[in-house]
Design an enzyme around this catalytic site. Structure first.
Site, PDB file in Angstrom:
ATOM      1  N   TYR A  22       6.619  -1.171  -5.698  1.00  0.00           N
ATOM      2  CA  TYR A  22       5.447  -0.889  -5.167  1.00  0.00           C
ATOM      3  C   TYR A  22       4.351  -1.470  -5.443  1.00  0.00           C
ATOM      4  O   TYR A  22       3.562  -1.744  -5.610  1.00  0.00           O
ATOM      5  CB  TYR A  22       5.274   0.817  -5.103  1.00  0.00           C
ATOM      6  CG  TYR A  22       4.971   1.339  -3.297  1.00  0.00           C
ATOM      7  CD1 TYR A  22       5.707   1.122  -1.966  1.00  0.00           C
ATOM      8  CD2 TYR A  22       3.209   0.983  -3.991  1.00  0.00           C
ATOM      9  CE1 TYR A  22       4.700   1.793  -1.306  1.00  0.00           C
ATOM     10  CE2 TYR A  22       2.570   1.303  -2.208  1.00  0.00           C
ATOM     11  CZ  TYR A  22       3.053   1.397  -1.140  1.00  0.00           C
ATOM     12  OH  TYR A  22       2.487   1.583  -0.144  1.00  0.00           O
ATOM     13  N   GLU A  60       1.657  -3.773   3.627  1.00  0.00           N
ATOM     14  CA  GLU A  60       3.304  -2.751   2.320  1.00  0.00           C
ATOM     15  C   GLU A  60       4.939  -3.900   2.089  1.00  0.00           C
ATOM     16  O   GLU A  60       5.359  -4.222   2.176  1.00  0.00           O
ATOM     17  CB  GLU A  60       3.979  -2.038   2.545  1.00  0.00           C
ATOM     18  CG  GLU A  60       4.600  -1.109   1.748  1.00  0.00           C
ATOM     19  CD  GLU A  60       4.844   0.385   2.505  1.00  0.00           C
ATOM     20  OE1 GLU A  60       4.862   1.532   2.015  1.00  0.00           O
ATOM     21  OE2 GLU A  60       5.366   0.228   3.531  1.00  0.00           O
TER      22      GLU A  60
END
Ligand code: GDP
Ligand code: MN
Length: 397
Positions: A119, A207
């Protein structure tokens, strides 16, 4: 302002960040040709909506197939078939709300072999007034869940704008992710590229979930979500052209045409307020008395009668609204202008729900007189507390 994954990936590509080859498809007939332009042996077909969690999402309609909005295909035909099943159908994910979002575009990608998923995010940290990196070994997962259950698996730090991005920032991330050898150098380069992009394009959020280590040992951005500071989009023509208004709430879109600060919410009480602070306070006090606001709306300081009329129309067009609270503290905004707008709007669209009006400040007597002399059915309130109590009572009984 948000953009689609395929647009974000094109931007990443233009900065030299590693992404897979892909084609966006708007009509089912184009799917086979698009998929045929990539070699395989794996294709990924991805619904393009402004919401995450597509992989675990579900389609509302029958005929969309079983799996969610991200599907793996083993041939050109299969990829084209999956694209056809998704186009025009409604995908519901954790982030779309129960209504879901219609899939008007799909992205067909050259599938990557995954060895690890990470992530990664960049965001504006308002606490430190800096850009922050957030990285985790738990890729492809809901980061909120990781933060809740295993916060030690998240690395987060901000970058001092005086020094800007430095190689040690990238190395910190690389070590946290357990990268080795050439991957570390790749990571340092990629993080620098992302930081540069973030600043140059006035992003609010970037993101990459997941950032992967491919089966060939290279880093790659497998998903991309980008948000831009709406107040700075005017500086970036290339970004403003990426706006997809079909992804936006129609009420918010209408409000933006009149330069109103409007955000649709889930509650039952429509609010018309002047000033962002008062609007927040009004939403708080509605909650305090046991109801939920249906929107945030700041009509601003210099609102005209026309603007107020439009604002009122937008509020009443929301079928969830069971009551309206007008709360105006007239400083620059004049109470008589608000009153005229409310009366004009009610005349035009009618009033099917209770309306509480609290006016105070500049031209308050004139404002009250306009409302009292009209035949609009108004419940008058003296202050914020009184207004909130009355509207909640009128709605909840
Ligand atoms: P999201 O569900 O909206 O976040 O969509 P993602 O783009 O993150 O895709 C969801 C998941 O699909 C990823 O976490 C991957 O596990 C998988 N996926 C996406 N692209 C590929 C790919 O190119 N190859 C493989 N093997 N899996 C993929
Ligand atoms: Mn994702």
């Amino acid at each position: 302002m948000n953009i689609h994954e395929y647009q974000a990936k094109a931007l990443l590509r233009s900065y030299g960040a590693p992404v897979s080859d892909g084609r966006v498809v708007l009509r089912a007939e184009e799917a086979k040709t698009a998929a045929g332009e990539m070699d395989g042996p794996l294709w990924v077909v991805k619904a393009q909506i402004h919401a995450g969690g597509r992989g675990k999402g579900k389609f509302k309609e029958a005929g969309a197939g079983e799996e969610g909005g991200v599907r793996l295909a083993k041939s050109v035909e299969e990829a084209a078939d999956e694209a056809k099943k998704m186009l025009g159908r409604t995908l519901v994910t954790k982030q779309t709300g129960p209504a879901g979002k219609q899939v008007n575009r799909v992205y067909i990608e050259d599938g990557a072999g995954i060895s690890k998923e990470f992530y990664l995010a960049l965001l504006v940290d308002r606490g430190s007034s800096r850009v922050s990196f957030v990285a985790s070994t738990e890729g492809g997962m809901d980061i909120e869940e990781v933060a809740e259950s295993t916060p030690e698996k998240i690395l987060s730090f901000s970058v001092d704008p005086a020094t800007g991005y430095q190689a040690f920032h990238g190395r910190r991330i690389a070590f946290m992710l357990g990268l080795e050898g050439a991957q570390i150098k790749q990571c340092v380069g990629l993080m620098g590229t992302l930081y540069k992009m973030f600043l140059e394009k006035d992003m609010e959020m970037l993101e990459i979930n997941p950032l992967i280590l491919s089966d060939k040992g290279d880093l790659k951005c497998l998903d991309a979500k980008m948000g831009f500071d709406s107040n700075a989009v005017y500086r970036h023509r290339d970004i403003s052209e990426l706006r997809d208004v079909t992804e936006e709430d129609p009420k918010e879109l209408e409000a933006s045409k009149y330069d109103l600060n409007y955000i649709a919410l889930d509650g039952e009480i429509g609010c018309m307020v002047n000033g962002a602070g008062l609007a927040m306070a009004t939403m708080d006090i509605i909650k305090l008395y046991g109801a939920e606001p249906a929107n945030f709306l700041d009509v601003g300081g210099g609102a005209t009668k026309e603007k107020v009329t439009e604002a009122f129309k937008i509020i009443t067009s929301d079928p969830q609204v069971k009551g309206i609270l007008v709360n105006i503290f007239g400083g620059i905004m004049r109470c008589d202008v608000i009153a005229e707008g409310v009366v004009a709007a009610v005349k035009e669209v009618g009033l099917k729900v209770p309306l509480v009006v609290r006016l105070e400040g500049t031209k308050v007597e004139e404002g009250k007189a306009i409302i009292n002399n009209s035949d609009v059915d108004v419940i008058a309130a003296d202050d914020l507390k009184d207004g909130a109590e009355k509207i909640v009572k009128a709605v909840k009984g």
